[in-house]
Design an enzyme around this catalytic site. Structure first.
Site, PDB file in Angstrom:
ATOM      1  N   SER A   1       0.842  -1.192   0.000  1.00 53.42           N
ATOM      2  CA  SER A   1       0.000   0.000   0.000  1.00 53.42           C
ATOM      3  C   SER A   1       0.879   1.245   0.000  1.00 53.42           C
ATOM      4  O   SER A   1       2.100   1.165   0.167  1.00 53.42           O
ATOM      5  CB  SER A   1      -0.910   0.008   1.223  1.00 53.42           C
ATOM      6  OG  SER A   1      -0.153   0.392   2.355  1.00 53.42           O
ATOM      7  N   LYS A   2       0.248   2.365  -0.178  1.00 54.11           N
ATOM      8  CA  LYS A   2       0.987   3.634  -0.212  1.00 54.11           C
ATOM      9  C   LYS A   2       1.748   3.873   1.088  1.00 54.11           C
ATOM     10  O   LYS A   2       2.817   4.463   1.086  1.00 54.11           O
ATOM     11  CB  LYS A   2       0.018   4.788  -0.457  1.00 54.11           C
ATOM     12  CG  LYS A   2      -0.327   4.954  -1.917  1.00 54.11           C
ATOM     13  CD  LYS A   2      -1.040   6.245  -2.156  1.00 54.11           C
ATOM     14  CE  LYS A   2      -0.097   7.245  -2.805  1.00 54.11           C
ATOM     15  NZ  LYS A   2      -0.766   8.419  -3.310  1.00 54.11           N
ATOM     16  N   ARG A   3       1.163   3.385   2.168  1.00 54.16           N
ATOM     17  CA  ARG A   3       1.811   3.549   3.486  1.00 54.16           C
ATOM     18  C   ARG A   3       3.217   2.950   3.489  1.00 54.16           C
ATOM     19  O   ARG A   3       4.089   3.382   4.223  1.00 54.16           O
ATOM     20  CB  ARG A   3       0.977   2.832   4.558  1.00 54.16           C
ATOM     21  CG  ARG A   3      -0.047   3.673   5.244  1.00 54.16           C
ATOM     22  CD  ARG A   3      -0.493   3.001   6.537  1.00 54.16           C
ATOM     23  NE  ARG A   3      -0.731   1.556   6.369  1.00 54.16           N
ATOM     24  CZ  ARG A   3      -1.876   1.058   5.926  1.00 54.16           C
ATOM     25  NH1 ARG A   3      -2.862   1.850   5.617  1.00 54.16           N
ATOM     26  NH2 ARG A   3      -2.043  -0.241   5.798  1.00 54.16           N
TER      27      ARG A   3
END
Ligand code: GLU
Length: 317
Positions: free
Chosen positions: A250-252
């Site tokens: 994910s972007k995280r």
């Protein structure tokens, strides 16, 4: 106007599709799956259909659809049919295909479900997807006139078995393991399961290649195909790119989206080299390769997955 295909298209290679939802920017995981779909079809003279899955009008955005076209084209992935280029099986946006979904719904044994969110939250869930296993609570109950209700399919009993081109034999007893699933949400959104089956059938898709997160949906889709008299395509569920904790990237995790890479001036051949390297299609030391250079000799069965490390992703930024 939508219409069912007349079966007039004569062609040699298989028809497959890439079916992104314009609900977020494409990230490297989406790009890797799109690349595999494209290589799998192009290496065998197949046709690539781009279908925009904007069935969920509450989350889809026209701006994101435009980004999908730009990002895929930038990577060197092209398509033969799609909303922007047309084709014999359009429209290619799910938001324009509601009549077909309504016609299919009318042919299925379904019922209204007025279970509240709290009631649904209390139910057991299946696998990693977190979807509820619906025990048929609203079967045989009548919804009050004017009451908003989801529509569920009365799932027939029995086991669905198929052989995935990547994962091998898969079986599921949908009635027990999933239960009666939603065909149309209470807010009027057509469910992914119904829309995808109607569209794959109407667009004469022979081969579906998609992320392994959708494996759990396939037995439901095969059951719907049977109930609607549609052929079952072949399925290949390919590995997702995982983040450091083993969950979907994910972007995280610092995964850049494709638009950001494109706008930062990163070469698309660099991105393709990283994606192809993570699949063992090229050596990990290769710095740049064009998608079209990978077509000759591509074989789905020869994929060797190598983990994509965060360091590699950082190099891309
Ligand atoms: N629209 C789905 C997604 O973006 C893909 C559906 C499919 O390939 O069946 O995840």
């Amino acid at each position: 106007m939508c219409s069912w295909p007349k079966g007039q298209v004569v062609q040699a290679g298989p028809r497959g599709r890439h079916a992104p939802s314009p609900t977020g920017r494409l990230h490297l995981g989406n790009a890797r799956t799109a690349l595999l779909t494209w290589l799998d079809l192009r290496s065998r003279g197949g046709r690539v259909v781009l279908r925009i899955e904007d069935n969920d009008f509450t989350r889809s955005r026209a701006e994101l659809e435009q980004r999908i076209y730009r990002d895929l084209a930038w990577l060197g992935i092209d398509w033969d049919e799609g909303p922007d280029v047309g084709g014999a099986f359009g429209p290619y946006r799910q938001s324009e295909r509601g009549e077909l979904y309504a016609a299919a719904l009318a042919r299925l044994d379904s019922y209204a479900c007025t279970c509240s969110r709290a009631q649904l939250r209390a139910l057991p869930t299946m696998g990693a997807t977190g979807e509820v296993v619906y025990p048929g609570t609203c079967r045989g109950r009548a919804a009050a006139p004017g009451q908003a209700a989801a529509i569920r399919w009365r799932v027939p009993p029995g086991e669905v078995a198929f052989v995935d081109r990547v994962l091998g034999p898969v079986r599921q007893r949908v009635a027990e393991e999933v239960g009666d699933f939603v065909l149309r949400r209470a807010d009027g959104v057509w469910a992914y399961q119904l829309a995808v089956v109607v569209d794959d059938g109407a667009m004469q898709i022979d081969e579906v290649l998609r992320g392994a997160d959708l494996l759990d949906s396939t037995p439901r889709q095969i059951l719907l195909q049977r109930a609607l008299g549609l052929p079952t395509p072949t399925y290949a569920h390919v590995p997702l790119i995982l983040g450091p904790g083993g969950a979907k990237l994910s972007k995280r995790d610092g995964a850049p989206d494709l638009s950001a890479l494109r706008e930062a001036g990163v070469a698309p051949e660099r991105v393709i080299a990283v994606l192809a390297g993570s699949l063992g299609l090229v050596g990990p030391e290769l710095r740049a390769v064009a998608a079209r250079e990978l077509v000759a000799g591509f074989a789905l069965g020869a994929l060797r997955e190598r983990p994509l490390t965060l360091e590699t992703l950082t190099l891309l930024r």
